[in-house]
Scaffold this active site. Structure first.
Site, mmCIF file in Angstrom:
data_model
loop_
_atom_site.group_PDB
_atom_site.id
_atom_site.type_symbol
_atom_site.label_atom_id
_atom_site.label_comp_id
_atom_site.label_asym_id
_atom_site.label_seq_id
_atom_site.Cartn_x
_atom_site.Cartn_y
_atom_site.Cartn_z
ATOM 1 N N SER A 118 0.833 -1.189 0.000
ATOM 2 C CA SER A 118 0.000 0.000 0.000
ATOM 3 C C SER A 118 0.868 1.240 0.000
ATOM 4 O O SER A 118 2.046 1.209 0.338
ATOM 5 C CB SER A 118 -0.914 0.002 1.231
ATOM 6 O OG SER A 118 -1.633 -1.209 1.316
ATOM 7 N N HIS A 123 0.674 15.250 -4.363
ATOM 8 C CA HIS A 123 1.344 16.149 -5.297
ATOM 9 C C HIS A 123 0.591 17.470 -5.281
ATOM 10 O O HIS A 123 -0.648 17.491 -5.233
ATOM 11 C CB HIS A 123 1.354 15.584 -6.719
ATOM 12 C CG HIS A 123 1.933 14.208 -6.823
ATOM 13 N ND1 HIS A 123 3.285 13.963 -6.789
ATOM 14 C CD2 HIS A 123 1.334 12.999 -6.921
ATOM 15 C CE1 HIS A 123 3.502 12.655 -6.879
ATOM 16 N NE2 HIS A 123 2.330 12.049 -6.955
ATOM 17 N N CYS A 146 -4.422 -2.309 0.839
ATOM 18 C CA CYS A 146 -4.875 -3.689 0.714
ATOM 19 C C CYS A 146 -5.108 -4.208 2.118
ATOM 20 O O CYS A 146 -4.284 -4.013 3.004
ATOM 21 C CB CYS A 146 -3.836 -4.559 0.009
ATOM 22 S SG CYS A 146 -3.601 -4.167 -1.732
#
Length: 278
Positions: A118, A123, A146
């Protein structure tokens, strides 16, 4: 040679759950110097170190272990952070997370779970209109896990970290896992809207649109602030310092920017109306 021990997987929940959180901040900058100052302010407020702190708290909320952090500030503007997270309890005490119940997550108390393969990324994208004085700051955050828990548990915290004018939220469950009989499970928790994970105090502030594809486990929500106060969009001065005609012109530009982002299309001047006075 990599001396780190391998991660052993056993009886693992293979569902991948991904939350994409996109926020936008709009500002009117009167001069080029104001625009430069606004970009510098945003870069300082949301530099790589600050973003790392935010994502680290997200990691704690969803109950993950940090394996690696990569962060970078950019010239002339923007920043990125990527955190690789792994399965494992935050502490050794047995705790239960009721993923069946859709509810807003904490801000930011810890929720413990297990996940692996994971990551969390952010950004930033500061930018500006070439001549109309509009500056827009966008931050994109992806939380992919996950395991048994959902990254939606971190949504409430993220909303409080970014005082956003507009938010675009996407949540998708991919893959499948199996129960003990071998029957495939394509989702392991009940959800009919991302709005289930947003507290009423926040929902009351925004106009919201849902586009959900239930059979594909795809959920999409767009949010735009209901109330408009021009003072919240001026950098370095207030509306009282402006002529009423200038106030109306700036209001038109800012609202048009917000509508174009919210609806994902350019708005023609002939179709655009100011529905309230500043």
């Amino acid at each position: 040679m990599d001396n780190r021990s391998s991660l052993k997987l056993h009886g693992f929940n293979n569902l991948t759950k991904t939350l994409s959180f996109n926020m936008y901040d709009i500002c009117y900058t009167k001069t080029e110097l104001d625009r430069t100052a606004y970009i510098e302010y945003i870069d300082e407020q949301y530099n790589a170190d600050r973003l790392t702190q935010i994502l680290t708290t997200v990691t704690e909320i969803i109950g993950a272990n940090i394996l690696n952090i990569a962060k970078q500030d950019y010239d002339p503007q923007g920043a990125s952070v990527t955190i690789l997270i792994s399965e494992g309890p935050v502490n050794q005490q047995k705790q239960t997370l009721e993923v069946q119940n859709a509810s807003p997550g904490p801000i930011p108390s810890s929720v413990v779970g297990h996940l692996d393969k994971s990551h969390i990324t952010v950004h930033t994208y500061p930018e500006y209109h070439p001549y109309e004085g509009i500056s827009t700051f966008r931050a994109d955050i992806d939380v992919s896990t996950c395991g048994e828990i959902s990254p939606l548990k971190a949504l409430n915290y993220l909303i409080h970290c970014f005082d956003a004018d507009i938010m675009t939220l996407d949540y998708r469950v991919r893959g499948f896992t199996r129960d003990i009989t071998g029957r495939k499970m394509f989702i392991d928790h009940k959800i009919n809207s991302i709005q289930n994970y947003i507290p009423d105090s926040i929902k009351n502030l925004y106009n919201m649109i849902d586009v959900n594809v239930y059979q594909e486990k795809i959920f999409h929500t767009k949010c735009k602030l209901k109330e408009f106060d021009l003072d919240n969009y001026l950098f370095g001065y207030t509306k009282q310092e402006l002529h009423p005609g200038t106030q109306r012109e700036i209001t038109k530009k800012v609202k048009r920017e917000m509508d174009e982002i919210f609806y994902g299309t350019n708005v023609k001047d002939a179709m655009f109306k100011i529905d309230e006075q500043p």
